[in-house]
Every structure is written in structure tokens, then in C-alpha cells.
Write a protein that holds these residues in place. Structure first.
Motif, PDB file in Angstrom:
ATOM      1  N   LYS A  11       0.848  -1.190   0.000  1.00  0.00           N
ATOM      2  CA  LYS A  11       0.000   0.000   0.000  1.00  0.00           C
ATOM      3  C   LYS A  11       0.888   1.246   0.000  1.00  0.00           C
ATOM      4  O   LYS A  11       1.647   1.455   0.927  1.00  0.00           O
ATOM      5  N   GLN A  12       0.765   2.057  -1.028  1.00  0.00           N
ATOM      6  CA  GLN A  12       1.508   3.306  -1.082  1.00  0.00           C
ATOM      7  C   GLN A  12       0.672   4.459  -0.541  1.00  0.00           C
ATOM      8  O   GLN A  12       1.151   5.253   0.235  1.00  0.00           O
ATOM      9  N   LYS A  13      -0.602   4.558  -0.994  1.00  0.00           N
ATOM     10  CA  LYS A  13      -1.459   5.661  -0.564  1.00  0.00           C
ATOM     11  C   LYS A  13      -2.859   5.126  -0.324  1.00  0.00           C
ATOM     12  O   LYS A  13      -3.534   4.709  -1.258  1.00  0.00           O
ATOM     13  N   THR A  14      -3.312   5.127   0.913  1.00  0.00           N
ATOM     14  CA  THR A  14      -4.663   4.688   1.226  1.00  0.00           C
ATOM     15  C   THR A  14      -5.609   5.863   1.008  1.00  0.00           C
ATOM     16  O   THR A  14      -5.411   6.947   1.558  1.00  0.00           O
ATOM     17  N   VAL A  15      -6.649   5.631   0.190  1.00  0.00           N
ATOM     18  CA  VAL A  15      -7.593   6.687  -0.152  1.00  0.00           C
ATOM     19  C   VAL A  15      -8.801   6.643   0.774  1.00  0.00           C
ATOM     20  O   VAL A  15      -9.198   7.654   1.343  1.00  0.00           O
ATOM     21  N   ALA A  16      -9.396   5.453   0.916  1.00  0.00           N
ATOM     22  CA  ALA A  16     -10.597   5.308   1.743  1.00  0.00           C
ATOM     23  C   ALA A  16     -10.454   4.038   2.574  1.00  0.00           C
ATOM     24  O   ALA A  16      -9.952   3.022   2.095  1.00  0.00           O
ATOM     25  N   GLU A  17     -10.914   4.106   3.810  1.00  0.00           N
ATOM     26  CA  GLU A  17     -10.827   2.959   4.699  1.00  0.00           C
ATOM     27  C   GLU A  17     -12.170   2.745   5.378  1.00  0.00           C
ATOM     28  O   GLU A  17     -12.822   3.711   5.771  1.00  0.00           O
ATOM     29  N   ASN A  18     -12.572   1.492   5.511  1.00  0.00           N
ATOM     30  CA  ASN A  18     -13.821   1.139   6.166  1.00  0.00           C
ATOM     31  C   ASN A  18     -13.486   0.633   7.567  1.00  0.00           C
ATOM     32  O   ASN A  18     -13.350  -0.562   7.783  1.00  0.00           O
ATOM     33  N   ARG A  19     -13.350   1.544   8.511  1.00  0.00           N
ATOM     34  CA  ARG A  19     -12.949   1.174   9.864  1.00  0.00           C
ATOM     35  C   ARG A  19     -14.082   0.474  10.607  1.00  0.00           C
ATOM     36  O   ARG A  19     -13.853  -0.309  11.531  1.00  0.00           O
ATOM     37  N   ARG A  20     -15.301   0.768  10.237  1.00  0.00           N
ATOM     38  CA  ARG A  20     -16.464   0.173  10.895  1.00  0.00           C
ATOM     39  C   ARG A  20     -16.561  -1.328  10.617  1.00  0.00           C
ATOM     40  O   ARG A  20     -17.141  -2.074  11.405  1.00  0.00           O
ATOM     41  N   ALA A  21     -15.996  -1.784   9.497  1.00  0.00           N
ATOM     42  CA  ALA A  21     -16.110  -3.192   9.108  1.00  0.00           C
ATOM     43  C   ALA A  21     -15.468  -4.111  10.140  1.00  0.00           C
ATOM     44  O   ALA A  21     -15.989  -5.191  10.419  1.00  0.00           O
ATOM     45  N   ARG A  22     -14.362  -3.699  10.722  1.00  0.00           N
ATOM     46  CA  ARG A  22     -13.686  -4.559  11.702  1.00  0.00           C
ATOM     47  C   ARG A  22     -14.484  -4.664  13.005  1.00  0.00           C
ATOM     48  O   ARG A  22     -14.293  -5.595  13.768  1.00  0.00           O
TER      49      ARG A  22
END
Length: 160
Positions: A11-22
Motif C-alpha cells: 500500500k503506497q497511498k490509502t484513499v478510503a478505509e472502512n474502519r467500521r467493518a472490523r
């Protein structure tokens, strides 16, 4: 403290993350998938816009699709702009698609996108997870475990 990166994906650049999924799902296997995008979608993602908090992946006869992900219109896109919430095709091997189809159909699992990022070669990728939904009791257990780990770290830091 940041969570450690997954060892196999670059991963070089994370644009969007779904933190709620975990929190909402018990995460199983994690896969990397390519995503079919138009030019203005790539430009929007490169500028850091995009959201996958309410999205999920669906297995059809003709592949795997990312549903309900929001990539806003590019500001300078004029008439060639894209639809923000259109379904986007995910690029996977046939074997992986068959595995997803079996897991979703027979075992009642869900395909949840965890993040959208650009890899080392500049390609947009989606981190997909086979997940099982948690019940309220399981969520409480997760909160207890997280709080205990935090308290344990405090105790060890104060003693040492």
C-alpha cells in the motif's frame, strides 16, 4: 498506535478505509482486487476523495461488483464526469470468484471492502475480506478485549 499493515499488500497511498467493518464483522480471509475505473474516478481518488463505509461486494454470474461505494464527481470533469455511486467491477481470478460465490451462497458470509488504495505501481486496488456478521454479544466482547489490551499496556508501561 496505528494498526500494523497487512504483510502481503504493497500500500503506497490509502484513499478510503472502512474502519467500521472490523467492528461489525468477524474478518476472515483478506484479498486484493483490482477495480475498473474511468478517468475522472481515478482523478477523484488521487485527490483523496472517496468513501466505502456503506459499500459491499456482490458476486454475480459475470464477476464481482463493488456496490454503493461513493467516489464524488471530479471538479474539472465537465461532461465526461462519472456517476458517483455506480457499481464498479472488481478484477479477480476465476478461482477467487468461485471461492467467493461458494462462501456467500453456502456459508452465509459477506464480501466487505476494507480499503481502497494505490499500490506501488500506481494502480487502484480494493482490499476485500470474507467476513461473517457479528451479533451484539460478539461486539461487546470485542470492546471488552480492546479495553483490556489498552489497560494492560498502561499497566506494563507504568511498571516498567
Amino acid at each position: 498506535m496505528a494498526r500494523p499493515k497487512h504483510s502481503t499488500f504493497d500500500k503506497q497511498k490509502t484513499v478510503a478505509e472502512n474502519r467500521r467493518a472490523r467492528y461489525d464483522y468477524a474478518i476472515g480471509d483478506i484479498y486484493e482486487a483490482g477495480i475498473v475505473l474511468t478517468g475522472t474516478e481515478v482523478k477523484s481518488l488521487r485527490s483523496g476523495e472517496g468513501s466505502i463505509t456503506e459499500s459491499y461486494a456482490e458476486v454475480n454470474d459475470n464477476g464481482v461488483w463493488l456496490i454503493n461505494s461513493n467516489i464524488p464527481e471530479f471538479s474539472h470533469g465537465n461532461r465526461f464526469n462519472h456517476e458517483p455511486k455506480r457499481p464498479r467491477k472488481l478484477l479477480l481470478n476465476e478461482r477467487e470468484i468461485n471461492k467467493f460465490h461458494g462462501a456467500v451462497a453456502r456459508q452465509g458470509m459477506t464480501l466487505v471492502p476494507l480499503s481502497i488504495y494505490f499500490n506501488g505501481r500506481g494502480r487502484a486496488k480494493v482490499e476485500l475480506a470474507l467476513a461473517k456478521g457479528k451479533k451484539a454479544q460478539d461486539k461487546r466482547e470485542t470492546i471488552k478485549e480492546r479495553d483490556w489490551k489498552r489497560e494492560q499496556g498502561r499497566l506494563l508501561r507504568d511498571r516498567g
